[in-house]
Design a protein around this motif. Structure first.
Motif: not given
Length: 192
Positions: A162-184, A154-158
Motif C-alpha cells: 500500500n506504500g509508495d511503489p518506488t520505495l525499496d521495501w515496497v518493491i521487495e515486498a512486491g517481489n515476494y508476492i510475485h514469487s509466491i503467486e508464480a510458485q502457486k 503474503l498478508a504482511v507483504f500485501s
C-alpha cells in the motif's frame, strides 16, 4: 588533526588517515570524533575492511551514537559479515532500545544469521506502532516466509504494498508476492 582535515579537503584520504591515526596514537582525547573521520576516509577510499576495523573501535566508545551503530551494522551486512552485524546490532539495541533505525537492522541481522524464530518473537515484543514500521514488517514477512508460513507472509507483504511503489521495501515486498503467486500457479504449492 588539522593536517588530516587539510588532506581531506585536498582529496588525499590516505595521507589524512595517517595524520588522524597519529592523533589517536598521540593520545587525542576525543577519539570518537577522529574515528568517525577515519571511517569516512576509508569509505572514500573504498576500503571497507579498514572502515569496519575503525567502526569496531568507534562503537566501543562511551559517546557512540545510533548513527555510528547504523553505519557499522549496515556495512557489516553489506560485506556479509553477518555474525559481526548481529553482535553489533544486539549491542546497539541494548543501548538504544526503541530506535526505529536500529530495530530493522537488528531484524536483518537475525534473519541473515538464521534466527527467524528469534526475529518473530522479538517483533511480538514491540509496540503496535513500532510493528507498523514497513522495514520491520518486511523483515517479519521474510522470516514468516522462510519458516513456511506462506499465508501470513503474503498478508504482511500485501500490507506493505500500500506504500509508495518506488520505495525499496515496497518493491521487495512486491517481489515476494510475485514469487509466491508464480510458485502457486506452477505447482499449486509454495516452497520458501
Amino acid at each position: 588533526i588539522r593536517l588530516g582535515d587539510i588532506y581531506v579537503s585536498l582529496g588525499d584520504y590516505t595521507t589524512s588517515s595517517l595524520y588522524l591515526n597519529n592523533a589517536i596514537t598521540a593520545g587525542y582525547k576525543n577519539k570518537s570524533e577522529i574515528e568517525r573521520r577515519l571511517a569516512y576516509n576509508y569509505a572514500a577510499l573504498g576500503d571497507h575492511v579498514g572502515m569496519l576495523k575503525v567502526l569496531a573501535y568507534l562503537i566501543q566508545e562511551t559517546d557512540v551514537t545510533i548513527d555510528d551503530y547504523s553505519v557499522a551494522i549496515s556495512l557489516a551486512l553489506r560485506e556479509w559479515e553477518n555474525i559481526r552485524a548481529y553482535v553489533w546490532a544486539y549491542a546497539g539495541i541494548a543501548k538504544f532500545k526503541n530506535s526505529p533505525i536500529l530495530i530493522p537492522l537488528y531484524l536483518s541481522a537475525l534473519r541473515l544469521n538464521d534466527k527467524s524464530s528469534e526475529l518473530i518473537n522479538y517483533v511480538g515484543t514491540l509496540t503496535g506502532e513500532t510493528q507498523k514500521n514497513p522495514l520491520i514488517q518486511l523483515e517479519y514477512g521474510i522470516a514468516l516466509y522462510g519458516q513456511g508460513n506462506i499465508d501470513q507472509a503474503l498478508a504482511v507483504f500485501s500490507s506493505i504494498q500500500n506504500g509508495d511503489p518506488t520505495l525499496d521495501w515496497v518493491i521487495e515486498a512486491g517481489n515476494y508476492i510475485h514469487s509466491i503467486e508464480a510458485q502457486k500457479n506452477q505447482s499449486g504449492s509454495v516452497q520458501p
